[in-house]
Design a protein around this motif. Sequence first.
Motif, PDB file in Angstrom:
ATOM      1  N   TYR A 233      21.638  24.523  23.315  1.00  0.00           N
ATOM      2  CA  TYR A 233      21.062  23.449  22.517  1.00  0.00           C
ATOM      3  C   TYR A 233      21.485  23.546  21.053  1.00  0.00           C
ATOM      4  O   TYR A 233      22.141  24.496  20.642  1.00  0.00           O
ATOM      5  N   ASP A 234      21.058  22.542  20.299  1.00  0.00           N
ATOM      6  CA  ASP A 234      21.311  22.526  18.864  1.00  0.00           C
ATOM      7  C   ASP A 234      20.808  23.837  18.244  1.00  0.00           C
ATOM      8  O   ASP A 234      19.693  24.284  18.542  1.00  0.00           O
ATOM      9  N   PRO A 235      21.601  24.472  17.362  1.00  0.00           N
ATOM     10  CA  PRO A 235      21.228  25.800  16.862  1.00  0.00           C
ATOM     11  C   PRO A 235      20.292  25.793  15.653  1.00  0.00           C
ATOM     12  O   PRO A 235      20.309  26.724  14.849  1.00  0.00           O
ATOM     13  N   MET A 236      19.450  24.764  15.504  1.00  0.00           N
ATOM     14  CA  MET A 236      18.538  24.744  14.365  1.00  0.00           C
ATOM     15  C   MET A 236      17.436  25.790  14.530  1.00  0.00           C
ATOM     16  O   MET A 236      16.813  25.894  15.579  1.00  0.00           O
ATOM     17  N   ILE A 237      17.213  26.556  13.469  1.00  0.00           N
ATOM     18  CA  ILE A 237      16.125  27.538  13.442  1.00  0.00           C
ATOM     19  C   ILE A 237      14.878  26.924  12.814  1.00  0.00           C
ATOM     20  O   ILE A 237      13.772  27.069  13.330  1.00  0.00           O
ATOM     21  N   ALA A 238      15.062  26.229  11.692  1.00  0.00           N
ATOM     22  CA  ALA A 238      13.917  25.638  11.000  1.00  0.00           C
ATOM     23  C   ALA A 238      14.374  24.622   9.979  1.00  0.00           C
ATOM     24  O   ALA A 238      15.543  24.600   9.569  1.00  0.00           O
ATOM     25  N   LYS A 239      13.441  23.779   9.576  1.00  0.00           N
ATOM     26  CA  LYS A 239      13.624  22.897   8.430  1.00  0.00           C
ATOM     27  C   LYS A 239      12.668  23.370   7.348  1.00  0.00           C
ATOM     28  O   LYS A 239      11.474  23.544   7.615  1.00  0.00           O
ATOM     29  N   ILE A 240      13.194  23.581   6.153  1.00  0.00           N
ATOM     30  CA  ILE A 240      12.356  24.016   5.037  1.00  0.00           C
ATOM     31  C   ILE A 240      12.252  22.848   4.067  1.00  0.00           C
ATOM     32  O   ILE A 240      13.275  22.325   3.605  1.00  0.00           O
ATOM     33  N   ILE A 241      11.036  22.426   3.791  1.00  0.00           N
ATOM     34  CA  ILE A 241      10.797  21.228   2.981  1.00  0.00           C
ATOM     35  C   ILE A 241       9.919  21.588   1.788  1.00  0.00           C
ATOM     36  O   ILE A 241       8.927  22.322   1.935  1.00  0.00           O
ATOM     37  N   VAL A 242      10.286  21.100   0.608  1.00  0.00           N
ATOM     38  CA  VAL A 242       9.456  21.314  -0.574  1.00  0.00           C
ATOM     39  C   VAL A 242       9.164  19.975  -1.237  1.00  0.00           C
ATOM     40  O   VAL A 242       9.932  19.014  -1.104  1.00  0.00           O
ATOM     41  N   HIS A 243       8.062  19.921  -1.951  1.00  0.00           N
ATOM     42  CA  HIS A 243       7.660  18.717  -2.676  1.00  0.00           C
ATOM     43  C   HIS A 243       7.333  19.097  -4.112  1.00  0.00           C
ATOM     44  O   HIS A 243       6.665  20.106  -4.357  1.00  0.00           O
TER      45      HIS A 243
ATOM     46  N   GLY B 190       0.788  -1.220   0.000  1.00  0.00           N
ATOM     47  CA  GLY B 190       0.000   0.000   0.000  1.00  0.00           C
ATOM     48  C   GLY B 190       0.821   1.272   0.000  1.00  0.00           C
ATOM     49  O   GLY B 190       0.262   2.380  -0.070  1.00  0.00           O
ATOM     50  N   LEU B 191       2.140   1.147   0.074  1.00  0.00           N
ATOM     51  CA  LEU B 191       3.034   2.312   0.114  1.00  0.00           C
ATOM     52  C   LEU B 191       3.638   2.574  -1.261  1.00  0.00           C
ATOM     53  O   LEU B 191       4.207   1.668  -1.880  1.00  0.00           O
ATOM     54  N   LYS B 192       3.519   3.810  -1.742  1.00  0.00           N
ATOM     55  CA  LYS B 192       4.023   4.187  -3.053  1.00  0.00           C
ATOM     56  C   LYS B 192       4.814   5.498  -2.953  1.00  0.00           C
ATOM     57  O   LYS B 192       4.580   6.318  -2.072  1.00  0.00           O
ATOM     58  N   ILE B 193       5.728   5.693  -3.904  1.00  0.00           N
ATOM     59  CA  ILE B 193       6.482   6.948  -3.979  1.00  0.00           C
ATOM     60  C   ILE B 193       5.730   7.918  -4.878  1.00  0.00           C
ATOM     61  O   ILE B 193       5.380   7.596  -6.011  1.00  0.00           O
ATOM     62  N   ASN B 194       5.503   9.125  -4.376  1.00  0.00           N
ATOM     63  CA  ASN B 194       4.836  10.171  -5.147  1.00  0.00           C
ATOM     64  C   ASN B 194       5.737  11.398  -5.221  1.00  0.00           C
ATOM     65  O   ASN B 194       5.895  12.135  -4.251  1.00  0.00           O
ATOM     66  N   GLY B 195       6.348  11.609  -6.380  1.00  0.00           N
ATOM     67  CA  GLY B 195       7.150  12.807  -6.599  1.00  0.00           C
ATOM     68  C   GLY B 195       8.482  12.797  -5.871  1.00  0.00           C
ATOM     69  O   GLY B 195       9.056  11.742  -5.588  1.00  0.00           O
ATOM     70  N   HIS B 196       8.964  13.992  -5.548  1.00  0.00           N
ATOM     71  CA  HIS B 196      10.290  14.156  -4.939  1.00  0.00           C
ATOM     72  C   HIS B 196      10.211  15.250  -3.882  1.00  0.00           C
ATOM     73  O   HIS B 196       9.531  16.259  -4.061  1.00  0.00           O
ATOM     74  N   ALA B 197      10.915  15.047  -2.768  1.00  0.00           N
ATOM     75  CA  ALA B 197      10.927  16.027  -1.677  1.00  0.00           C
ATOM     76  C   ALA B 197      12.358  16.339  -1.258  1.00  0.00           C
ATOM     77  O   ALA B 197      13.237  15.473  -1.291  1.00  0.00           O
ATOM     78  N   ILE B 198      12.583  17.584  -0.867  1.00  0.00           N
ATOM     79  CA  ILE B 198      13.904  18.052  -0.426  1.00  0.00           C
ATOM     80  C   ILE B 198      13.736  18.826   0.876  1.00  0.00           C
ATOM     81  O   ILE B 198      12.783  19.594   1.031  1.00  0.00           O
ATOM     82  N   GLU B 199      14.665  18.604   1.813  1.00  0.00           N
ATOM     83  CA  GLU B 199      14.671  19.330   3.085  1.00  0.00           C
ATOM     84  C   GLU B 199      16.017  20.021   3.275  1.00  0.00           C
ATOM     85  O   GLU B 199      17.061  19.414   3.056  1.00  0.00           O
ATOM     86  N   ALA B 200      15.984  21.271   3.684  1.00  0.00           N
ATOM     87  CA  ALA B 200      17.204  22.020   4.007  1.00  0.00           C
ATOM     88  C   ALA B 200      17.135  22.458   5.457  1.00  0.00           C
ATOM     89  O   ALA B 200      16.091  22.922   5.929  1.00  0.00           O
ATOM     90  N   ARG B 201      18.256  22.303   6.168  1.00  0.00           N
ATOM     91  CA  ARG B 201      18.303  22.648   7.588  1.00  0.00           C
ATOM     92  C   ARG B 201      18.872  24.059   7.768  1.00  0.00           C
ATOM     93  O   ARG B 201      20.047  24.306   7.496  1.00  0.00           O
TER      94      ARG B 201
ATOM     95  N   ARG C 296       6.663  23.344   3.084  1.00  0.00           N
ATOM     96  CA  ARG C 296       6.419  23.049   4.497  1.00  0.00           C
ATOM     97  C   ARG C 296       7.552  23.643   5.311  1.00  0.00           C
ATOM     98  O   ARG C 296       8.717  23.553   4.916  1.00  0.00           O
ATOM     99  N   VAL C 297       7.242  24.260   6.433  1.00  0.00           N
ATOM    100  CA  VAL C 297       8.256  24.851   7.312  1.00  0.00           C
ATOM    101  C   VAL C 297       8.048  24.316   8.724  1.00  0.00           C
ATOM    102  O   VAL C 297       7.003  24.553   9.338  1.00  0.00           O
TER     103      VAL C 297
END
Length: 636
Positions: free
Chosen positions: A389-399, A332-343, A374-375
């Motif tokens: 703590y870890d200095p991450m501000i956000a993860k920016i994700i696109v599809h 029931g699991l399929k791949i749809n498109g492509h996604a990228i995340e930048a830290r 997605r942010v």
Amino acid sequence: MLKSVLIANRGEIARRVIRTCKRLGVRTVAVYSDSDAKALHVREADEAVHIGASPAKESYLRGENIIAAAKQTGAEAIHPGYGFLSENADFAQAVIDAGLIWIGPRPDSIRAMGLKDAAKKLMAEAGVPTTPGYLGEDQSEERLQKEADAIGYPVLIKAVAGGGGKGMRKVEKKADFKAALASAKREAASSFGDDRVLLEMYVQRPRHIEVQVFGDTHGNVVHLFERDCSLQRRHQKVIEEAPAPGMDEATRKAVTDAAVLAAKAVNYVGAGTIEFIADASEGLRGDRIWFMEMNTRLQVEHPVTEEITGQDLVEWQLCVASGEKLPLKQEGLKINGHAIEARLYAENVDAGFLPSTGRLEVLSLPQPFPNIVRVDSAVAEGDEVTPYYDPMIAKIIVHGRTRKEAIAAMSEEWDAVGAWPVKTNAGFLARCLADPGFASGDVNTGLIAARGEALSRQPSPSSGVLENAAKAINSNAIFVGSGGDRTVASSPWSQLAGFRLNSESVPIARMLFKGERVSVTLGAAPQAGWLAHGGSEVVIFDRGEAYEFTLDTGERSADEATAGDGAILSPMPGKIVSVAAKAGAKLKKGDPILVLEAMKMEHTLTAPFDGKLSELNAKAGAQVSEGVLLAKLEKD
């Protein structure tokens, strides 16, 4: 389904768990330290409990405080997020012993996969291919040196309890091994309380491929395909994507089958990631991919898997913890498109990517758009980035429908990114996305190091940025954001046009940029970027880069007064772990002077030019504040 969950974490992962819980009607309890009292995750949870002082070891690593908070608030379960206690088997067992539900794998599974050497032995016995190397108990310097020589250089040193690149060193030649070993052991001891290491053959063109797996208490195990996390800087992931570029179906089957086999070997329950190293010198091949380690938790980069499968992995975790079967079977699991995340991290790229701390007077992030942008953010404008703590501000994700479309969509988002006065790696990320190697899919873990300054050096401000800054200084703009002017002074006394006899008035703005004088004729170029802060000091953002200008009053700038004086200042609060040089020593540019530990990472401060170390105010073990003079170098 569970009724209430305590989240034993902070920042963007705590907010991420809260988001799913709210959608499912699950009550949430946040925990917080002194410095996180007003944090976003605290404001968004249904209830929040203070658990200690700002240092993690006095709050987020205090398991007994977290369990007490769960009991105090009536929470049924504890979700550990990632980092902190998420892979601590003793904490997981303590949660269970307290009569609470642990949202994660069984403690014995965590123990089995928690130490890299033991995990590799277990995987080899289960028939999972593993990287050649040394996993022995003998941790003497002599034995490790001998084994490294036998493996051949370059060789990789890895902390057996490690993760996130901590306690990991690549050693190019025999002469460098002892120093690298000592540094790796120190960092491992600091981060994990365990200084043991293993050695691995260093793959020359490595790709970092990982597979998301999920198991339930009914014996079902599935994979949710692979992610590519090859774009790294010093073993820290920078940009992740799914699926992996260049992955054919035969290779995908080989690596996902191996991942499921690995999960079944430890009777795995919940979300986990099996990490593989691939030799990509001849492209991705099933017989050139080896097991590296397993992360027995949700990963930072899980959003790209969610985007290509349409599944909420936190919801899956809650279902499994509630005793339910997995929501879907493998077919029931399929791949749809492509996604990228930048830290997006709070770090000073010009200072060697050292973490940057302080109040976020300006913070602009892309606007989320369903199924495209997605942010997942950790902080908001006005919040403080602390050294704890870890200095991450956000993860920016696109599809996108294709990898090319996803890259194009992601590249556009950096026009909206900016932070000040905290420094970020936004411009660096924009350049990584534009790199021809990344765009073509020809990615390996050495790409960023190979590109060097082309990716890490801030480009000179464009003529449009200079024009924008000049106009801002000329008009004495107080604040202009990405949404337009907020306040702009219009007094003629603030204008820089000047008076001319027998000629046209030519407005010229004279500014300072990094201590250098810049003169700009207004109207010479179209504007570019957006103004973050104005007045006599102006900050312009362009493609994620922050360009700071000040009004040139004709006086000697502070930068000019101090440039080249050889002062070695502490770039941030931290602890001095070792001092490599002695007062009076003659040093060459790049020679190490001392090692500073901050945010559980080691940073080596080096000589900025050839000279004599005339002053040394650093001692191993000392705690130092930001801006403290640690040493001074005099030019020969």
